[in-house]
Motif scaffolding. Sequence first.
Motif, PDB file in Angstrom:
ATOM      1  N   THR A  62       0.839  -1.191   0.000  1.00 48.28           N
ATOM      2  CA  THR A  62       0.000   0.000   0.000  1.00 48.28           C
ATOM      3  C   THR A  62       0.877   1.245   0.000  1.00 48.28           C
ATOM      4  O   THR A  62       1.777   1.358   0.835  1.00 48.28           O
ATOM      5  N   PRO A  63       0.629   2.192  -0.914  1.00 46.85           N
ATOM      6  CA  PRO A  63       1.405   3.438  -0.880  1.00 46.85           C
ATOM      7  C   PRO A  63       1.274   4.126   0.481  1.00 46.85           C
ATOM      8  O   PRO A  63       0.172   4.243   1.022  1.00 46.85           O
ATOM      9  N   GLY A  64       2.391   4.527   1.054  1.00 46.72           N
ATOM     10  CA  GLY A  64       2.411   5.176   2.362  1.00 46.72           C
ATOM     11  C   GLY A  64       2.621   4.211   3.517  1.00 46.72           C
ATOM     12  O   GLY A  64       2.714   4.621   4.665  1.00 46.72           O
ATOM     13  N   ILE A  65       2.710   2.910   3.221  1.00 46.98           N
ATOM     14  CA  ILE A  65       2.946   1.878   4.238  1.00 46.98           C
ATOM     15  C   ILE A  65       4.241   1.154   3.849  1.00 46.98           C
ATOM     16  O   ILE A  65       4.471   0.864   2.677  1.00 46.98           O
ATOM     17  N   ARG A  66       5.072   0.853   4.836  1.00 46.30           N
ATOM     18  CA  ARG A  66       6.308   0.117   4.571  1.00 46.30           C
ATOM     19  C   ARG A  66       6.635  -0.777   5.763  1.00 46.30           C
ATOM     20  O   ARG A  66       6.137  -0.550   6.880  1.00 46.30           O
ATOM     21  N   PRO A  67       7.473  -1.792   5.536  1.00 45.56           N
ATOM     22  CA  PRO A  67       7.964  -2.549   6.684  1.00 45.56           C
ATOM     23  C   PRO A  67       8.642  -1.570   7.653  1.00 45.56           C
ATOM     24  O   PRO A  67       9.368  -0.673   7.235  1.00 45.56           O
ATOM     25  N   ALA A  68       8.362  -1.721   8.921  1.00 44.39           N
ATOM     26  CA  ALA A  68       8.868  -0.784   9.922  1.00 44.39           C
ATOM     27  C   ALA A  68      10.388  -0.825   9.996  1.00 44.39           C
ATOM     28  O   ALA A  68      10.971  -1.902  10.149  1.00 44.39           O
ATOM     29  N   PRO A  69      11.025   0.337   9.858  1.00 38.90           N
ATOM     30  CA  PRO A  69      12.483   0.377   9.994  1.00 38.90           C
ATOM     31  C   PRO A  69      12.908  -0.259  11.330  1.00 38.90           C
ATOM     32  O   PRO A  69      12.208  -0.145  12.330  1.00 38.90           O
ATOM     33  N   TYR A  70      14.003  -0.932  11.325  1.00 37.65           N
ATOM     34  CA  TYR A  70      14.602  -1.632  12.453  1.00 37.65           C
ATOM     35  C   TYR A  70      13.830  -2.911  12.788  1.00 37.65           C
ATOM     36  O   TYR A  70      14.391  -3.988  12.744  1.00 37.65           O
ATOM     37  N   LEU A  71      12.539  -2.807  13.087  1.00 39.48           N
ATOM     38  CA  LEU A  71      11.774  -3.982  13.527  1.00 39.48           C
ATOM     39  C   LEU A  71      11.640  -5.015  12.411  1.00 39.48           C
ATOM     40  O   LEU A  71      11.928  -6.197  12.614  1.00 39.48           O
ATOM     41  N   ALA A  72      11.176  -4.599  11.246  1.00 35.71           N
ATOM     42  CA  ALA A  72      10.976  -5.545  10.146  1.00 35.71           C
ATOM     43  C   ALA A  72      12.305  -6.111   9.639  1.00 35.71           C
ATOM     44  O   ALA A  72      12.368  -7.257   9.203  1.00 35.71           O
ATOM     45  N   SER A  73      13.359  -5.327   9.727  1.00 30.85           N
ATOM     46  CA  SER A  73      14.664  -5.814   9.255  1.00 30.85           C
ATOM     47  C   SER A  73      15.199  -6.938  10.143  1.00 30.85           C
ATOM     48  O   SER A  73      16.137  -7.629   9.769  1.00 30.85           O
ATOM     49  N   ARG A  74      14.610  -7.119  11.300  1.00 27.89           N
ATOM     50  CA  ARG A  74      15.001  -8.194  12.209  1.00 27.89           C
ATOM     51  C   ARG A  74      14.009  -9.356  12.167  1.00 27.89           C
ATOM     52  O   ARG A  74      13.944 -10.172  13.072  1.00 27.89           O
ATOM     53  N   GLY A  75      13.193  -9.386  11.109  1.00 26.71           N
ATOM     54  CA  GLY A  75      12.273 -10.504  10.912  1.00 26.71           C
ATOM     55  C   GLY A  75      10.937 -10.360  11.622  1.00 26.71           C
ATOM     56  O   GLY A  75      10.115 -11.264  11.559  1.00 26.71           O
ATOM     57  N   MET A  76      10.721  -9.246  12.294  1.00 27.80           N
ATOM     58  CA  MET A  76       9.455  -9.044  12.990  1.00 27.80           C
ATOM     59  C   MET A  76       8.419  -8.487  12.021  1.00 27.80           C
ATOM     60  O   MET A  76       8.755  -7.770  11.083  1.00 27.80           O
ATOM     61  N   LYS A  77       7.165  -8.830  12.229  1.00 28.33           N
ATOM     62  CA  LYS A  77       6.083  -8.404  11.343  1.00 28.33           C
ATOM     63  C   LYS A  77       5.477  -7.093  11.861  1.00 28.33           C
ATOM     64  O   LYS A  77       4.437  -7.059  12.502  1.00 28.33           O
ATOM     65  N   TRP A  78       6.172  -6.007  11.572  1.00 32.15           N
ATOM     66  CA  TRP A  78       5.739  -4.672  11.965  1.00 32.15           C
ATOM     67  C   TRP A  78       5.713  -3.791  10.718  1.00 32.15           C
ATOM     68  O   TRP A  78       6.603  -3.879   9.870  1.00 32.15           O
ATOM     69  N   LEU A  79       4.688  -2.955  10.622  1.00 30.03           N
ATOM     70  CA  LEU A  79       4.564  -2.011   9.517  1.00 30.03           C
ATOM     71  C   LEU A  79       4.568  -0.590  10.041  1.00 30.03           C
ATOM     72  O   LEU A  79       4.290  -0.347  11.217  1.00 30.03           O
ATOM     73  N   GLN A  80       4.850   0.338   9.131  1.00 32.90           N
ATOM     74  CA  GLN A  80       4.828   1.750   9.488  1.00 32.90           C
ATOM     75  C   GLN A  80       4.006   2.523   8.460  1.00 32.90           C
ATOM     76  O   GLN A  80       4.242   2.412   7.260  1.00 32.90           O
ATOM     77  N   HIS A  81       3.031   3.254   8.959  1.00 32.95           N
ATOM     78  CA  HIS A  81       2.257   4.196   8.147  1.00 32.95           C
ATOM     79  C   HIS A  81       3.046   5.497   8.208  1.00 32.95           C
ATOM     80  O   HIS A  81       3.130   6.127   9.255  1.00 32.95           O
ATOM     81  N   TYR A  82       3.661   5.887   7.085  1.00 33.55           N
ATOM     82  CA  TYR A  82       4.577   7.026   7.110  1.00 33.55           C
ATOM     83  C   TYR A  82       4.215   8.158   6.166  1.00 33.55           C
ATOM     84  O   TYR A  82       4.813   9.239   6.241  1.00 33.55           O
ATOM     85  N   ALA A  83       3.262   7.932   5.254  1.00 31.51           N
ATOM     86  CA  ALA A  83       2.922   8.972   4.284  1.00 31.51           C
ATOM     87  C   ALA A  83       1.531   8.720   3.711  1.00 31.51           C
ATOM     88  O   ALA A  83       1.001   7.601   3.804  1.00 31.51           O
ATOM     89  N   ALA A  84       0.970   9.743   3.098  1.00 30.84           N
ATOM     90  CA  ALA A  84      -0.316   9.607   2.423  1.00 30.84           C
ATOM     91  C   ALA A  84      -0.098   8.823   1.131  1.00 30.84           C
ATOM     92  O   ALA A  84       0.997   8.862   0.570  1.00 30.84           O
ATOM     93  N   PRO A  85      -1.074   8.059   0.670  1.00 29.52           N
ATOM     94  CA  PRO A  85      -2.397   7.940   1.242  1.00 29.52           C
ATOM     95  C   PRO A  85      -2.448   7.013   2.452  1.00 29.52           C
ATOM     96  O   PRO A  85      -3.225   7.224   3.361  1.00 29.52           O
ATOM     97  N   GLY A  86      -1.641   5.969   2.473  1.00 31.68           N
ATOM     98  CA  GLY A  86      -1.586   5.095   3.650  1.00 31.68           C
ATOM     99  C   GLY A  86      -2.941   4.579   4.067  1.00 31.68           C
ATOM    100  O   GLY A  86      -3.764   4.213   3.230  1.00 31.68           O
ATOM    101  N   LEU A  87      -3.181   4.572   5.363  1.00 30.73           N
ATOM    102  CA  LEU A  87      -4.432   4.082   5.933  1.00 30.73           C
ATOM    103  C   LEU A  87      -5.298   5.262   6.365  1.00 30.73           C
ATOM    104  O   LEU A  87      -4.777   6.292   6.770  1.00 30.73           O
ATOM    105  N   SER A  88      -6.606   5.055   6.323  1.00 28.86           N
ATOM    106  CA  SER A  88      -7.505   6.056   6.899  1.00 28.86           C
ATOM    107  C   SER A  88      -7.336   6.006   8.411  1.00 28.86           C
ATOM    108  O   SER A  88      -6.794   5.037   8.961  1.00 28.86           O
ATOM    109  N   ASP A  89      -7.818   7.031   9.098  1.00 28.65           N
ATOM    110  CA  ASP A  89      -7.723   7.030  10.565  1.00 28.65           C
ATOM    111  C   ASP A  89      -8.434   5.817  11.152  1.00 28.65           C
ATOM    112  O   ASP A  89      -7.943   5.201  12.101  1.00 28.65           O
ATOM    113  N   GLU A  90      -9.577   5.461  10.594  1.00 29.11           N
ATOM    114  CA  GLU A  90     -10.328   4.301  11.091  1.00 29.11           C
ATOM    115  C   GLU A  90      -9.526   3.011  10.893  1.00 29.11           C
ATOM    116  O   GLU A  90      -9.450   2.173  11.807  1.00 29.11           O
TER     117      GLU A  90
END
Length: 126
Positions: A62-90
């Motif tokens: 999804t545009p605006g979503i990426r594997p979370a820096p540091y956490l995902a690089s260590r094999g953990m399933k974490w994402l980061q909403h960092y830019a639009a459009p990303g996710l709605s607030d809901e």
Amino acid sequence: MTRDEFNTYCATFPATSHVVQWGNSDVWKVADKVFAICGWADKVDAFTFKVSEIAFEVLQETPGIRPAPYLASRGMKWLQHYAAPGLSDEELRRHIAISYELVSKGLSRKKRIELGIPLEFPPPSD
């Protein structure tokens, strides 16, 4: 979602604590285990949360979503909403709630009862 809205929402979950660390990030924990982080990405608030394996594979496209820096690089399933459009607030609130559930399910039944954390969570509403 603003940083204040994020902090207000995370505070609604049972047995949570809040600390500011890692370069002024708001870090939310349940029983000392991180379930959500609001930090900076290019001077804009970025929201980091734990996800299931399936959500990790699907949402990172999804545009605006990426594997979370540091956490995902260590094999953990974490994402980061960092830019639009990303996710709605809901949608972001729903994923933070799921993150809380995933992290708290890692606690023992005894610890969850002691902290007042539900043993079962209702299915996510759409």
